[in-house]
Enzyme design. Structure first.
Site, PDB file in Angstrom:
ATOM      1  N   GLU A 112     -31.466   8.818 -15.951  1.00 14.43           N
ATOM      2  CA  GLU A 112     -32.792   8.939 -16.542  1.00 14.43           C
ATOM      3  C   GLU A 112     -32.822   9.998 -17.638  1.00 14.43           C
ATOM      4  O   GLU A 112     -32.058  10.957 -17.599  1.00 14.43           O
ATOM      5  CB  GLU A 112     -33.816   9.336 -15.466  1.00 14.43           C
ATOM      6  CG  GLU A 112     -33.862   8.407 -14.277  1.00 14.43           C
ATOM      7  CD  GLU A 112     -34.691   8.967 -13.132  1.00 14.43           C
ATOM      8  OE1 GLU A 112     -35.324  10.035 -13.325  1.00 14.43           O
ATOM      9  OE2 GLU A 112     -34.704   8.359 -12.057  1.00 14.43           O
ATOM     10  N   CYS A 132     -26.126  13.315  -7.892  1.00 15.34           N
ATOM     11  CA  CYS A 132     -25.877  14.752  -7.788  1.00 15.34           C
ATOM     12  C   CYS A 132     -25.268  15.043  -6.431  1.00 15.34           C
ATOM     13  O   CYS A 132     -25.669  14.458  -5.422  1.00 15.34           O
ATOM     14  CB  CYS A 132     -27.185  15.535  -7.955  1.00 15.34           C
ATOM     15  SG  CYS A 132     -26.970  17.342  -7.909  1.00 15.34           S
ATOM     16  N   SER A 221     -29.717  24.219 -16.654  1.00 14.87           N
ATOM     17  CA  SER A 221     -30.136  24.509 -15.291  1.00 14.87           C
ATOM     18  C   SER A 221     -28.942  24.490 -14.347  1.00 14.87           C
ATOM     19  O   SER A 221     -27.986  23.741 -14.547  1.00 14.87           O
ATOM     20  CB  SER A 221     -31.159  23.459 -14.846  1.00 14.87           C
ATOM     21  OG  SER A 221     -31.520  23.635 -13.496  1.00 14.87           O
ATOM     22  N   CYS A 363     -37.156  14.164 -11.257  1.00 17.40           N
ATOM     23  CA  CYS A 363     -35.750  13.811 -11.395  1.00 17.40           C
ATOM     24  C   CYS A 363     -35.298  12.839 -10.311  1.00 17.40           C
ATOM     25  O   CYS A 363     -35.426  13.103  -9.124  1.00 17.40           O
ATOM     26  CB  CYS A 363     -34.924  15.093 -11.326  1.00 17.40           C
ATOM     27  SG  CYS A 363     -33.167  14.837 -11.294  1.00 17.40           S
TER      28      CYS A 363
END
Length: 380
Positions: A112, A132, A221, A363
């Protein structure tokens, strides 16, 4: 709060060995592009021509590069401009100020990207991994697990596409130019270190070598991968570090951010202060406000003591709950009290503007929803 079982994170395990995408011009610096063009029997200046279209004019379709001879265009398309991102779904909300794109990669993975417009700027939120591996229990992407790292070009191509959306004037009430990039989409950026740093260098290099963004307008991040933070500090890049802290105490952070089982709060913060000292950049402390989990007044006070006098800013994030999740956002009065206590401690604090809730803006939510539609709820 009921304690969660601690989720171990295997940081030494590589991402799944999926076939990486074909090489793209954004994987190469300008010299590398020139060398490849020469291998194809074309004059080296063709590399600059193609790069000017891609980075300067935001043209991703070689068919629009009409100043290139047809034969050269065909060769260069195959070797420099393969399709990396295939659109699956594009959604808009917030009265046209937020655009979200869901992409399918060459291997079927979904990622995304989000474009957010404000009166004075336009920000792109990029993914660095498909999935992730950090396993944070309140995050849709973390619950999906890691599929693979993205290539440098797969990261950069998201930014170029979103820059084109901004340039078209499609972002309501905002300047027609992408001005900021945040690596806060899917994935842990510092777990894909080499490709993310290479992508940053493309984004900040002047056109036609790159997109020409300011280094100071790029934010990376991380959940707190200490060795990678130290390495980033040595890169001679003036990018902002955003530390996803989410709890000031090890007992809770071990549960919310499982990597804390390896690097505790004190070590992560000390490394962040080293980064700030070396780069001169203020560290952004990201803190998702989760009802009855991490929003107690004593945790605000503890966070204030940890950050007082440091080159840091707290960015409180109203949690965007995932479907079926037991997590919920803190009530507004609780959020305001948390802000008050931090500010009373002398800590700069703001609450993030929530965007994209009506289009699964958090997210990983859009990819998760698409995956359910494709393979059915409850599929592995």
């Amino acid at each position: 709060m009921t304690s969660l079982p601690l989720t171990p994170v295997n940081l030494d395990a590589p991402a799944r060995r999926a076939a990486m995408p074909p090489r793209h011009l954004a994987d190469l610096d300008l010299a590398g592009r020139q060398a490849l063009v020469a291998e194809l029997g074309e004059p080296r200046f063709r590399a600059r021509q193609v790069s000017t279209h891609y980075f300067g004019r935001l043209v991703r379709d070689s068919g629009q590069m009409t100043d290139l001879p047809a034969a050269a265009r065909e060769k260069l398309t195959d070797r420099l401009l393969p399709t990396l991102l295939t659109p699956v779904r594009e959604l808009t909300c917030d009265d046209g100020a937020t655009h979200k794109a869901l992409w399918r990669l060459h291997d079927g993975s979904l990622v995304e990207s989000v474009l957010m417009g404000y009166p004075d700027r336009v920000t792109a939120c990029l993914s660095s991994q498909a999935g992730c591996g950090m396993a944070c229990p309140f995050c849709a992407t973390g619950q999906a697990g890691l599929t693979r790292n993205l290539s440098t070009a797969e990261i950069v191509d998201q930014a170029v596409y979103l820059a084109g959306v901004a340039a078209s004037g499609a972002v309501a009430g905002s300047p027609p130019r992408l001005s900021r990039v945040v690596f806060m989409g899917m994935g842990e950026p510092l777990a894909n270190y080499n490709r993310v740093v290479a992508a940053i260098r493309r984004l900040v290099a002047p056109a036609p070598e790159g997109l020409g963004l300011s280094q100071r307008h790029v934010t990376v991040s991380t959940v707190g991968l200490v060795p990678a933070i130290r390495r980033l500090a040595s890169e001679d890049l003036s990018v902002t570090l955003a530390l996803s802290l989410h709890a000031p105490d090890d007992g809770l952070r071990d549960e919310l951010v499982p990597v804390n089982q390896r690097w505790k709060v004190s070590e992560v913060l000390e490394t962040a202060w080293e980064y700030a000292a070396r780069t001169g950049r203020r560290v952004s402390i990201e803190y998702a406000m989760i009802k009855d989990v991490n929003d107690q007044p004593w945790r605000a006070d503890l966070l204030g003591r940890l950050l007082a006098g440091k080159l840091a800013h707290v960015n409180l994030i109203p949690l965007n709950p995932t479907p079926g999740s037991r997590w919920d956002a803190s009530p507004k009065p609780v959020e305001r009290e948390f802000v008050r206590r931090l500010r009373d401690a002398g800590v700069s604090t703001t609450v993030r503007d929530t965007r994209g809730r009506e289009i699964d803006g958090a997210c990983g939510q859009l990819a998760a929803a698409e995956g359910d539609e494709i393979v059915g709820p409850g599929a592995p």
